[in-house]
Design a protein around this motif. Structure first.
Motif, PDB file in Angstrom:
ATOM      1  N   VAL A 117      -2.925 -16.033 -12.858  1.00  0.00           N
ATOM      2  CA  VAL A 117      -3.210 -15.664 -11.475  1.00  0.00           C
ATOM      3  C   VAL A 117      -2.145 -14.683 -10.991  1.00  0.00           C
ATOM      4  CG1 VAL A 117      -3.344 -16.505  -9.117  1.00  0.00           C
ATOM      5  CG2 VAL A 117      -4.350 -17.847 -10.978  1.00  0.00           C
ATOM      6  N   GLN A 118      -2.589 -13.657 -10.315  1.00  0.00           N
ATOM      7  CA  GLN A 118      -1.666 -12.686  -9.722  1.00  0.00           C
ATOM      8  C   GLN A 118      -2.031 -12.456  -8.263  1.00  0.00           C
ATOM      9  OE1 GLN A 118      -1.865  -9.185 -12.348  1.00  0.00           O
ATOM     10  NE2 GLN A 118       0.290  -9.560 -12.809  1.00  0.00           N
ATOM     11  N   LEU A 119      -0.998 -12.309  -7.440  1.00  0.00           N
ATOM     12  CA  LEU A 119      -1.170 -11.891  -6.050  1.00  0.00           C
ATOM     13  C   LEU A 119      -0.445 -10.557  -5.907  1.00  0.00           C
ATOM     14  CD1 LEU A 119      -1.849 -14.946  -5.815  1.00  0.00           C
ATOM     15  CD2 LEU A 119      -0.771 -14.901  -3.564  1.00  0.00           C
ATOM     16  N   VAL A 120      -1.186  -9.544  -5.485  1.00  0.00           N
ATOM     17  CA  VAL A 120      -0.620  -8.206  -5.387  1.00  0.00           C
ATOM     18  C   VAL A 120      -0.727  -7.710  -3.959  1.00  0.00           C
ATOM     19  CG1 VAL A 120      -0.733  -5.840  -6.212  1.00  0.00           C
ATOM     20  CG2 VAL A 120      -1.203  -7.727  -7.780  1.00  0.00           C
ATOM     21  N   GLU A 121       0.447  -7.416  -3.368  1.00  0.00           N
ATOM     22  CA  GLU A 121       0.479  -6.915  -1.998  1.00  0.00           C
ATOM     23  C   GLU A 121       0.463  -5.389  -1.979  1.00  0.00           C
ATOM     24  OE1 GLU A 121       3.625 -10.415  -1.770  1.00  0.00           O
ATOM     25  OE2 GLU A 121       3.264  -8.714  -3.093  1.00  0.00           O
ATOM     26  N   SER A 122       0.008  -4.855  -0.858  1.00  0.00           N
ATOM     27  CA  SER A 122       0.066  -3.417  -0.619  1.00  0.00           C
ATOM     28  C   SER A 122       0.099  -3.180   0.884  1.00  0.00           C
ATOM     29  CB  SER A 122      -1.128  -2.698  -1.243  1.00  0.00           C
ATOM     30  OG  SER A 122      -2.337  -3.176  -0.687  1.00  0.00           O
ATOM     31  N   GLY A 123       0.519  -1.972   1.264  1.00  0.00           N
ATOM     32  CA  GLY A 123       0.462  -1.586   2.668  1.00  0.00           C
ATOM     33  C   GLY A 123       1.785  -1.525   3.386  1.00  0.00           C
ATOM     34  N   GLY A 124       2.865  -1.881   2.740  1.00  0.00           N
ATOM     35  CA  GLY A 124       4.163  -1.806   3.397  1.00  0.00           C
ATOM     36  C   GLY A 124       4.617  -0.361   3.556  1.00  0.00           C
ATOM     37  N   GLY A 125       5.728  -0.187   4.265  1.00  0.00           N
ATOM     38  CA  GLY A 125       6.250   1.160   4.439  1.00  0.00           C
ATOM     39  C   GLY A 125       7.185   1.247   5.625  1.00  0.00           C
ATOM     40  N   LEU A 126       7.449   2.484   6.025  1.00  0.00           N
ATOM     41  CA  LEU A 126       8.325   2.775   7.153  1.00  0.00           C
ATOM     42  C   LEU A 126       7.479   3.137   8.364  1.00  0.00           C
ATOM     43  CD1 LEU A 126      11.132   3.450   8.397  1.00  0.00           C
ATOM     44  CD2 LEU A 126      10.849   5.755   7.437  1.00  0.00           C
ATOM     45  N   VAL A 127       7.782   2.524   9.499  1.00  0.00           N
ATOM     46  CA  VAL A 127       7.026   2.798  10.723  1.00  0.00           C
ATOM     47  C   VAL A 127       7.988   2.782  11.899  1.00  0.00           C
ATOM     48  CG1 VAL A 127       6.457   0.359  11.085  1.00  0.00           C
ATOM     49  CG2 VAL A 127       4.963   2.133  12.033  1.00  0.00           C
ATOM     50  N   GLN A 128       7.667   3.550  12.924  1.00  0.00           N
ATOM     51  CA  GLN A 128       8.497   3.586  14.120  1.00  0.00           C
ATOM     52  C   GLN A 128       8.236   2.369  14.999  1.00  0.00           C
ATOM     53  OE1 GLN A 128       7.773   7.357  16.081  1.00  0.00           O
ATOM     54  NE2 GLN A 128       9.225   8.407  14.754  1.00  0.00           N
ATOM     55  N   PRO A 129       9.201   1.979  15.788  1.00  0.00           N
ATOM     56  CA  PRO A 129       8.971   0.877  16.733  1.00  0.00           C
ATOM     57  C   PRO A 129       7.740   1.146  17.592  1.00  0.00           C
ATOM     58  CG  PRO A 129      11.285   1.419  16.666  1.00  0.00           C
ATOM     59  CD  PRO A 129      10.595   2.472  15.855  1.00  0.00           C
ATOM     60  N   GLY A 130       6.950   0.097  17.771  1.00  0.00           N
ATOM     61  CA  GLY A 130       5.695   0.224  18.504  1.00  0.00           C
ATOM     62  C   GLY A 130       4.510   0.592  17.638  1.00  0.00           C
ATOM     63  N   GLY A 131       4.763   0.927  16.398  1.00  0.00           N
ATOM     64  CA  GLY A 131       3.701   1.320  15.492  1.00  0.00           C
ATOM     65  C   GLY A 131       2.995   0.142  14.854  1.00  0.00           C
ATOM     66  N   SER A 132       2.077   0.456  13.936  1.00  0.00           N
ATOM     67  CA  SER A 132       1.244  -0.558  13.277  1.00  0.00           C
ATOM     68  C   SER A 132       1.242  -0.355  11.774  1.00  0.00           C
ATOM     69  CB  SER A 132      -0.193  -0.484  13.792  1.00  0.00           C
ATOM     70  OG  SER A 132      -0.265  -0.735  15.176  1.00  0.00           O
ATOM     71  N   LEU A 133       1.053  -1.449  11.076  1.00  0.00           N
ATOM     72  CA  LEU A 133       0.836  -1.442   9.633  1.00  0.00           C
ATOM     73  C   LEU A 133      -0.156  -2.543   9.302  1.00  0.00           C
ATOM     74  CD1 LEU A 133       4.388  -1.114   7.978  1.00  0.00           C
ATOM     75  CD2 LEU A 133       2.539   0.573   7.875  1.00  0.00           C
ATOM     76  N   ARG A 134      -0.865  -2.365   8.206  1.00  0.00           N
ATOM     77  CA  ARG A 134      -1.774  -3.390   7.721  1.00  0.00           C
ATOM     78  C   ARG A 134      -1.416  -3.711   6.282  1.00  0.00           C
ATOM     79  NH1 ARG A 134      -8.036  -3.291   5.963  1.00  0.00           N
ATOM     80  NH2 ARG A 134      -8.700  -5.328   6.760  1.00  0.00           N
ATOM     81  N   LEU A 135      -1.058  -4.956   6.052  1.00  0.00           N
ATOM     82  CA  LEU A 135      -0.760  -5.429   4.709  1.00  0.00           C
ATOM     83  C   LEU A 135      -1.999  -6.075   4.103  1.00  0.00           C
ATOM     84  CD1 LEU A 135       2.713  -7.143   5.246  1.00  0.00           C
ATOM     85  CD2 LEU A 135       2.205  -4.732   4.789  1.00  0.00           C
ATOM     86  N   SER A 136      -2.139  -5.891   2.793  1.00  0.00           N
ATOM     87  CA  SER A 136      -3.228  -6.533   2.058  1.00  0.00           C
ATOM     88  C   SER A 136      -2.642  -7.283   0.881  1.00  0.00           C
ATOM     89  CB  SER A 136      -4.214  -5.491   1.539  1.00  0.00           C
ATOM     90  OG  SER A 136      -4.791  -4.754   2.582  1.00  0.00           O
ATOM     91  N   CYS A 137      -3.309  -8.354   0.493  1.00  0.00           N
ATOM     92  CA  CYS A 137      -2.901  -9.121  -0.681  1.00  0.00           C
ATOM     93  C   CYS A 137      -4.154  -9.598  -1.389  1.00  0.00           C
ATOM     94  CB  CYS A 137      -2.034 -10.302  -0.278  1.00  0.00           C
ATOM     95  SG  CYS A 137      -1.698 -11.449  -1.630  1.00  0.00           S
ATOM     96  N   ALA A 138      -4.305  -9.154  -2.621  1.00  0.00           N
ATOM     97  CA  ALA A 138      -5.471  -9.524  -3.414  1.00  0.00           C
ATOM     98  C   ALA A 138      -5.065 -10.488  -4.512  1.00  0.00           C
ATOM     99  CB  ALA A 138      -6.113  -8.286  -4.016  1.00  0.00           C
ATOM    100  N   ALA A 139      -5.768 -11.599  -4.595  1.00  0.00           N
ATOM    101  CA  ALA A 139      -5.548 -12.577  -5.659  1.00  0.00           C
ATOM    102  C   ALA A 139      -6.539 -12.308  -6.784  1.00  0.00           C
ATOM    103  CB  ALA A 139      -5.718 -13.986  -5.128  1.00  0.00           C
ATOM    104  N   SER A 140      -6.046 -12.302  -8.012  1.00  0.00           N
ATOM    105  CA  SER A 140      -6.908 -12.036  -9.161  1.00  0.00           C
ATOM    106  C   SER A 140      -6.590 -13.016 -10.276  1.00  0.00           C
ATOM    107  CB  SER A 140      -6.728 -10.602  -9.643  1.00  0.00           C
ATOM    108  OG  SER A 140      -5.405 -10.395 -10.100  1.00  0.00           O
ATOM    109  N   GLY A 141      -7.515 -13.087 -11.238  1.00  0.00           N
ATOM    110  CA  GLY A 141      -7.342 -14.003 -12.353  1.00  0.00           C
ATOM    111  C   GLY A 141      -8.346 -15.135 -12.291  1.00  0.00           C
ATOM    112  N   SER A 142      -8.021 -16.187 -13.008  1.00  0.00           N
ATOM    113  CA  SER A 142      -8.904 -17.349 -13.048  1.00  0.00           C
ATOM    114  C   SER A 142      -8.689 -18.190 -11.801  1.00  0.00           C
ATOM    115  CB  SER A 142      -8.615 -18.186 -14.295  1.00  0.00           C
ATOM    116  OG  SER A 142      -9.412 -19.353 -14.317  1.00  0.00           O
ATOM    117  N   ILE A 143      -9.581 -18.045 -10.831  1.00  0.00           N
ATOM    118  CA  ILE A 143      -9.432 -18.725  -9.550  1.00  0.00           C
ATOM    119  C   ILE A 143     -10.709 -19.497  -9.228  1.00  0.00           C
ATOM    120  CG2 ILE A 143      -9.083 -18.429  -7.064  1.00  0.00           C
ATOM    121  CD1 ILE A 143      -7.537 -15.854  -7.749  1.00  0.00           C
ATOM    122  N   PHE A 144     -10.545 -20.776  -8.920  1.00  0.00           N
ATOM    123  CA  PHE A 144     -11.691 -21.592  -8.514  1.00  0.00           C
ATOM    124  C   PHE A 144     -11.822 -21.627  -6.995  1.00  0.00           C
ATOM    125  CE2 PHE A 144     -14.900 -24.703  -8.541  1.00  0.00           C
ATOM    126  CZ  PHE A 144     -14.580 -25.692  -7.628  1.00  0.00           C
TER     127      PHE A 144
END
Length: 121
Positions: free
Chosen positions: A2-29
């Motif tokens: 099983v792997q969890l992979v994040e994406s979407g981080g970075g540098l942003v100015q105060p008051g700004g927005s970001l969206r993080l994602s995390c996808a789980a893959s592998g053998s998952i029930f």
């Protein structure tokens, strides 16, 4: 595996927005719960938000009304929409999944590798 992979981080100015994602893959029930934690330099890892299959999410007081957690069960993916970001939100953000790999296996805790979020002008 099983792997969890994040994406979407970075540098942003105060008051700004970001969206993080995390996808789980592998053998998952099943994935009863997913969440986001963060760890700033010199501080302990803290819970930011988590969501189960049966609720709309719960949040740390410091991010309430600014962050929104959601999940796409069909994609085994959890998201964190971060608005009105502040310098104190700067941290490495980690995805967490509490999941089972089969019908008979117990749930276990899995972590992503982390993604850096920096809020600075």
């Amino acid at each position: 595996q099983v792997q969890l992979v994040e994406s979407g981080g970075g540098l942003v100015q105060p008051g700004g927005s970001l969206r993080l994602s995390c996808a789980a893959s592998g053998s998952i029930f099943s994935i009863p719960a997913m969440g986001w934690y963060r760890q700033a330099p010199g501080k302990q890892r803290e819970l930011v938000a988590h969501i189960t299959t049966g609720d709309n999410g719960a949040y740390a007081d410091s991010v309430k009304n600014r962050f929104t957690i959601s999940r796409d069960n069909a994609k085994n993916t959890v998201y964190l929409q971060m608005n009105s970001l502040k310098p104190e939100d700067t941290a490495v953000y980690y995805c967490n999944g509490i999941l089972a790999v089969s019908r008979t296996s117990p749930v276990r805790n899995y972590w992503g590798q982390g993604t850096q979020v920096t809020v600075s002008s």
